[in-house]
Design an enzyme around this catalytic site. Structure first.
Site, PDB file in Angstrom:
ATOM      1  N   MET A 135     -84.097  55.554  -1.815  1.00 14.21           N
ATOM      2  CA  MET A 135     -82.668  55.609  -1.521  1.00 14.21           C
ATOM      3  C   MET A 135     -82.331  55.068  -0.124  1.00 14.21           C
ATOM      4  O   MET A 135     -81.423  55.566   0.536  1.00 14.21           O
ATOM      5  CB  MET A 135     -82.168  57.055  -1.689  1.00 14.21           C
ATOM      6  CG  MET A 135     -82.410  57.629  -3.069  1.00 14.21           C
ATOM      7  SD  MET A 135     -81.736  56.613  -4.416  1.00 14.21           S
ATOM      8  CE  MET A 135     -80.015  57.104  -4.358  1.00 14.21           C
ATOM      9  N   ARG A 136     -83.050  54.069   0.316  1.00 18.83           N
ATOM     10  CA  ARG A 136     -82.755  53.428   1.607  1.00 18.83           C
ATOM     11  C   ARG A 136     -82.555  51.944   1.381  1.00 18.83           C
ATOM     12  O   ARG A 136     -83.346  51.324   0.657  1.00 18.83           O
ATOM     13  CB  ARG A 136     -83.923  53.618   2.586  1.00 18.83           C
ATOM     14  CG  ARG A 136     -84.264  55.055   2.873  1.00 18.83           C
ATOM     15  CD  ARG A 136     -83.244  55.684   3.783  1.00 18.83           C
ATOM     16  NE  ARG A 136     -83.560  57.071   4.077  1.00 18.83           N
ATOM     17  CZ  ARG A 136     -82.820  57.842   4.857  1.00 18.83           C
ATOM     18  NH1 ARG A 136     -81.719  57.376   5.416  1.00 18.83           N
ATOM     19  NH2 ARG A 136     -83.163  59.091   5.071  1.00 18.83           N
ATOM     20  N   ASN A 157     -86.169  46.630  -8.007  1.00 15.09           N
ATOM     21  CA  ASN A 157     -85.467  47.908  -7.892  1.00 15.09           C
ATOM     22  C   ASN A 157     -84.907  48.297  -9.259  1.00 15.09           C
ATOM     23  O   ASN A 157     -84.636  47.438 -10.087  1.00 15.09           O
ATOM     24  CB  ASN A 157     -84.305  47.761  -6.902  1.00 15.09           C
ATOM     25  CG  ASN A 157     -83.562  49.063  -6.684  1.00 15.09           C
ATOM     26  OD1 ASN A 157     -84.182  50.128  -6.567  1.00 15.09           O
ATOM     27  ND2 ASN A 157     -82.245  49.012  -6.643  1.00 15.09           N
ATOM     28  N   HIS A 159     -81.640  50.399 -10.839  1.00 17.67           N
ATOM     29  CA  HIS A 159     -80.351  50.956 -10.429  1.00 17.67           C
ATOM     30  C   HIS A 159     -79.693  51.651 -11.620  1.00 17.67           C
ATOM     31  O   HIS A 159     -79.672  51.102 -12.736  1.00 17.67           O
ATOM     32  CB  HIS A 159     -79.445  49.831  -9.903  1.00 17.67           C
ATOM     33  CG  HIS A 159     -78.139  50.369  -9.420  1.00 17.67           C
ATOM     34  ND1 HIS A 159     -78.015  51.057  -8.225  1.00 17.67           N
ATOM     35  CD2 HIS A 159     -76.915  50.383  -9.991  1.00 17.67           C
ATOM     36  CE1 HIS A 159     -76.768  51.452  -8.081  1.00 17.67           C
ATOM     37  NE2 HIS A 159     -76.080  51.065  -9.125  1.00 17.67           N
TER      38      HIS A 159
HETATM   39  C1  GAR Z   1     -83.086  56.987 -10.832  1.00 19.45           C
HETATM   40  O1  GAR Z   1     -81.989  57.325 -11.652  1.00 19.45           O
HETATM   41  C2  GAR Z   1     -82.872  55.622 -10.206  1.00 19.45           C
HETATM   42  O2  GAR Z   1     -82.197  54.737 -11.041  1.00 19.45           O
HETATM   43  C3  GAR Z   1     -82.023  55.963  -9.002  1.00 19.45           C
HETATM   44  O3  GAR Z   1     -82.574  57.161  -8.509  1.00 19.45           O
HETATM   45  C4  GAR Z   1     -83.147  57.893  -9.601  1.00 19.45           C
HETATM   46  C5  GAR Z   1     -84.561  58.235  -9.223  1.00 19.45           C
HETATM   47  O4  GAR Z   1     -85.127  59.125 -10.144  1.00 19.45           O
HETATM   48  N1  GAR Z   1     -82.061  54.941  -8.021  1.00 19.45           N
HETATM   49  C6  GAR Z   1     -81.028  54.620  -7.260  1.00 19.45           C
HETATM   50  O5  GAR Z   1     -79.950  55.197  -7.320  1.00 19.45           O
HETATM   51  C7  GAR Z   1     -81.278  53.491  -6.288  1.00 19.45           C
HETATM   52  N2  GAR Z   1     -80.083  53.158  -5.606  1.00 19.45           N
HETATM   53  P1  GAR Z   1     -86.671  59.420 -10.121  1.00 19.45           P
HETATM   54  O6  GAR Z   1     -87.037  59.782  -8.675  1.00 19.45           O
HETATM   55  O7  GAR Z   1     -86.843  60.572 -11.039  1.00 19.45           O
HETATM   56  O8  GAR Z   1     -87.385  58.187 -10.582  1.00 19.45           O
END
Ligand code: GAR
Length: 266
Positions: A135-136, A157, A159
């Site tokens: 998340m960075r 990535n 999203h």
């Molecule tokens: C996931 O939903 C991913 O798409 C999102 O964080 C979550 C991580 O879940 N990523 C973002 O929002 C990136 N900007 P996880 O730690 O269980 O894989």
């Protein structure tokens, strides 16, 4: 690629995508191997998942670095290998119209953290860097040090929205609150913008009146666990090709896009 793809993963939290990727490697669905898992958050639950699979882990505590620089701005210098003019031109994470102090604080704190991250990654040469709930935002300082071959990006990535709709930190929340009837997830290569890089794969699901934010997240996450390994395996098979495409528009203007072409398997 006859050798197994060496995959580095960066996470911030629970790491269910990481788990899906590790499992897919172990089951032979990805012709690759996760060789390290790094985090901006030393408490990330996903680090334990990596440890359980005997994968090397490390963290760089972004929150404490940012806090320290905020409290003591004089003490924080850019790493010596930064070209600040170039960084300012390339970065598009913060509007150039924002006040200089804000831009400089953002860049200085992130680049200092990124230099530490690169240092920790150094012992583990990798082919692909996968952001799995990291998340960075990454600045051009970091991106350029990973993407060293022009035209061959190697940071992916995932999203939680159908990009280019709803970039940012809460893709499913934004999708749900907007009243969308379809939601989805997107795997893309990283470029200098926020969630703007060329799209590799997308999966969509229906949103009905009975859905809640929780069920939307659940439907989306389940799709993430299949699409991310699929896209990583396409990379492992050398089937992702970056192409620049120019299209003529009705108003006699032209638009040029960088896209990903998926090559047929040989
Ligand atoms: C996931 O939903 C991913 O798409 C999102 O964080 C979550 C991580 O879940 N990523 C973002 O929002 C990136 N900007 P996880 O730690 O269980 O894989």
């Amino acid at each position: 690629m006859t050798q197994k793809l060496r995959i580095g993963v960066l996470i911030s939290g629970r790491g269910t995508n990481l788990q899906a990727i590790i499992d897919a490697c172990e089951e032979g669905k990805i012709a690759g191997k996760v060789i390290f898992v790094g985090s901006d958050n030393p408490q990330a639950e996903g680090l334990n998942r990596a440890r359980r699979h005997k994968i090397a882990t490390f963290s760089v505590n972004y929150a404490s670095i940012i806090k320290e620089i905020k409290e003591n701005p004089e003490s924080a210098n850019f790493p010596p290998d930064v070209n600040l003019d170039e960084l300012l031109i390339r970065q598009s994470l913060i509007s150039a119209k924002a006040d200089t102090e804000r831009i400089m604080f953002f860049l200085r704190s992130r680049v200092i953290a990124e230099a530490k991250l690169l240092e920790k990654m150094k012992p583990y040469p990798f082919d692909l860097l996968v952001l799995a709930g990291f998340m960075r935002n990454l600045t051009p300082y970091f991106i350029d040090r990973v993407n060293t071959a022009p035209g061959s990006p190697r940071i992916m990535n995932i999203h939680p929205a159908l990009l280019p709709a709803f970039p940012g930190v809460d893709g499913y929340g934004d999708t749900y609150r907007y009243g969308c009837k379809v939601g989805g997830c997107t795997v893309h290569f990283i470029d200098y913008g926020e969630d703007t890089g060329p799209i590799i794969g997308q999966k969509a699901f229906q949103i009905s009146e009975d859905d809640t934010l929780e069920t939307v997240k659940k439907k989306g996450l389940e799709l993430e666990w299949t699409i991310y390994p699929e896209c990583i395996n396409l990379f492992a098979q050398g089937r992702l090709k970056i192409a620049r495409k120019t299209y003529a528009l009705a108003n006699s203007k032209k638009v040029t896009r960088t896209v990903v072409e998926i090559l047929k398997s040989s």
